[in-house]
Design a protein around this motif. Structure first.
Motif, PDB file in Angstrom:
ATOM      1  N   ASP A   4       0.830  -1.307   0.034  1.00  0.00           N
ATOM      2  CA  ASP A   4       0.229  -0.024  -0.211  1.00  0.00           C
ATOM      3  C   ASP A   4       0.931   1.375   0.077  1.00  0.00           C
ATOM      4  O   ASP A   4       0.520   2.368  -0.414  1.00  0.00           O
ATOM      5  CB  ASP A   4      -0.961  -0.105   1.170  1.00  0.00           C
ATOM      6  N   PHE A  88      -6.208  11.574  -0.785  1.00  0.00           N
ATOM      7  CA  PHE A  88      -6.516  10.315   0.054  1.00  0.00           C
ATOM      8  C   PHE A  88      -7.843  11.069   0.840  1.00  0.00           C
ATOM      9  O   PHE A  88      -8.733  10.258   1.019  1.00  0.00           O
ATOM     10  CB  PHE A  88      -5.362   9.904   0.841  1.00  0.00           C
ATOM     11  N   ASP A  89      -7.836  12.202   1.411  1.00  0.00           N
ATOM     12  CA  ASP A  89      -8.853  12.813   2.357  1.00  0.00           C
ATOM     13  C   ASP A  89      -9.890  12.779   1.497  1.00  0.00           C
ATOM     14  O   ASP A  89     -11.098  12.427   1.964  1.00  0.00           O
ATOM     15  CB  ASP A  89      -8.416  14.177   2.842  1.00  0.00           C
ATOM     16  N   GLU A  90     -10.090  13.140   0.113  1.00  0.00           N
ATOM     17  CA  GLU A  90     -11.162  13.263  -0.461  1.00  0.00           C
ATOM     18  C   GLU A  90     -11.636  11.780  -0.808  1.00  0.00           C
ATOM     19  O   GLU A  90     -12.943  11.617  -0.635  1.00  0.00           O
ATOM     20  CB  GLU A  90     -10.716  13.715  -2.005  1.00  0.00           C
ATOM     21  N   LEU A  91     -11.020  10.863  -0.784  1.00  0.00           N
ATOM     22  CA  LEU A  91     -11.548   9.523  -1.118  1.00  0.00           C
ATOM     23  C   LEU A  91     -12.107   8.964   0.000  1.00  0.00           C
ATOM     24  O   LEU A  91     -13.249   8.366   0.372  1.00  0.00           O
ATOM     25  CB  LEU A  91     -10.419   8.468  -1.421  1.00  0.00           C
ATOM     26  N   ILE A  92     -11.401   9.331   1.183  1.00  0.00           N
ATOM     27  CA  ILE A  92     -11.926   8.888   2.751  1.00  0.00           C
ATOM     28  C   ILE A  92     -13.301   9.691   2.944  1.00  0.00           C
ATOM     29  O   ILE A  92     -14.046   8.948   3.558  1.00  0.00           O
ATOM     30  CB  ILE A  92     -10.751   9.464   3.878  1.00  0.00           C
ATOM     31  N   SER A  93     -13.371  10.769   2.511  1.00  0.00           N
ATOM     32  CA  SER A  93     -14.534  11.607   2.805  1.00  0.00           C
ATOM     33  C   SER A  93     -15.709  10.867   2.283  1.00  0.00           C
ATOM     34  O   SER A  93     -16.961  11.144   2.493  1.00  0.00           O
ATOM     35  CB  SER A  93     -14.549  12.966   2.465  1.00  0.00           C
ATOM     36  N   ARG A  94     -15.431  10.337   0.914  1.00  0.00           N
ATOM     37  CA  ARG A  94     -16.618   9.664   0.285  1.00  0.00           C
ATOM     38  C   ARG A  94     -16.909   8.014   0.534  1.00  0.00           C
ATOM     39  O   ARG A  94     -18.014   7.468   0.166  1.00  0.00           O
ATOM     40  CB  ARG A  94     -16.184   9.664  -1.277  1.00  0.00           C
ATOM     41  N   HIS A  95     -16.114   7.503   1.700  1.00  0.00           N
ATOM     42  CA  HIS A  95     -15.869   6.324   1.890  1.00  0.00           C
ATOM     43  C   HIS A  95     -17.150   5.806   2.884  1.00  0.00           C
ATOM     44  O   HIS A  95     -17.274   6.867   3.787  1.00  0.00           O
ATOM     45  CB  HIS A  95     -14.676   5.645   2.496  1.00  0.00           C
ATOM     46  N   LYS A  96     -17.990   4.896   2.739  1.00  0.00           N
ATOM     47  CA  LYS A  96     -19.075   4.610   3.545  1.00  0.00           C
ATOM     48  C   LYS A  96     -18.660   3.416   4.312  1.00  0.00           C
ATOM     49  O   LYS A  96     -18.182   2.427   3.851  1.00  0.00           O
ATOM     50  CB  LYS A  96     -20.065   4.346   2.995  1.00  0.00           C
TER      51      LYS A  96
END
Ligand SMILES: N=c1c2ncn([C@@H]3O[C@H](COP(=O)(O)OP(=O)(O)OP(=O)(O)O)[C@@H](O)[C@H]3O)c2ncn1[C@@H]1O[C@H](COP(=O)(O)O)[C@@H](O)[C@H]1O
Length: 96
Positions: A4, A88-96
Motif C-alpha cells: 500500500d 486520500f482525504d477526498e476518497l476517505i470523505s466519500r467512503h461509507k
C-alpha cells in the motif's frame, strides 16, 4: 515495503525529482518550460486514459495500463503541487 505504500513512495520520489532535477525521464518531463511540461503531462494523461479504455475493452494489459495512468496522475499532482493526502482525504470523505 508494504504494497500500500507504493503510491506514496512514487509520489515522494516524483517530488524529489521535481525539486532536485536529474536526467531521469520524470525530471525531464517536469522540467520543460512551464507550458510545454504541462502540455506533455496532460498529453500523456490523455494517452494513458485511452490505453486503459482500450485494454479494458480488449481484456488485455489492464494492469499495466492502469499503473501507467495512476503514474501520470501522480506526475500531474506533483507538477501542480497538490498534496497526495488531499486526494486520500477526498476518497476517505466519500467512503461509507
Ligand atoms: N512508475 C513509473 C513509471 N511508469 C511509466 N513510466 C515511464 O513513463 C514513460 C511513458 O510510458 P509509456 O507506457 O507511454 O512508454 P513509452 O511508449 O516509452 O512513452 P514515451 O515516453 O516514449 O512517449 C516510459 O518512459 C516509462 O518508463 C514510469 N517512470 C517512472 N515511474 C516511477 O517514478 C519514479 C521516478 O522515475 P525516474 O525519475 O524516471 O527515475 C520511478 O522510481 C518509478 O517509481
Amino acid at each position: 515495503m508494504p504494497k500500500d505504500d507504493i503510491i506514496r513512495e512514487v509520489y515522494n520520489t516524483l517530488v524529489e525529482r521535481k525539486e532536485n532535477p536529474s536526467d531521469s525521464y520524470t525530471s525531464k518531463l517536469m522540467q520543460d518550460s512551464d507550458k510545454k511540461a504541462e502540455d506533455k503531462i496532460l498529453e500523456k494523461l490523455g494517452e494513458e486514459a485511452t490505453e486503459v479504455i482500450l485494454a479494458s475493452k480488449n481484456s488485455e494489459d489492464l494492469v499495466h495500463e492502469s499503473a501507467d495512468l495512476i503514474f501520470f496522475i501522480l506526475v500531474d499532482l506533483v507538477y501542480k503541487g497538490i498534496p497526495l493526502d488531499d486526494v486520500f482525504d477526498e476518497l476517505i470523505s466519500r467512503h461509507k
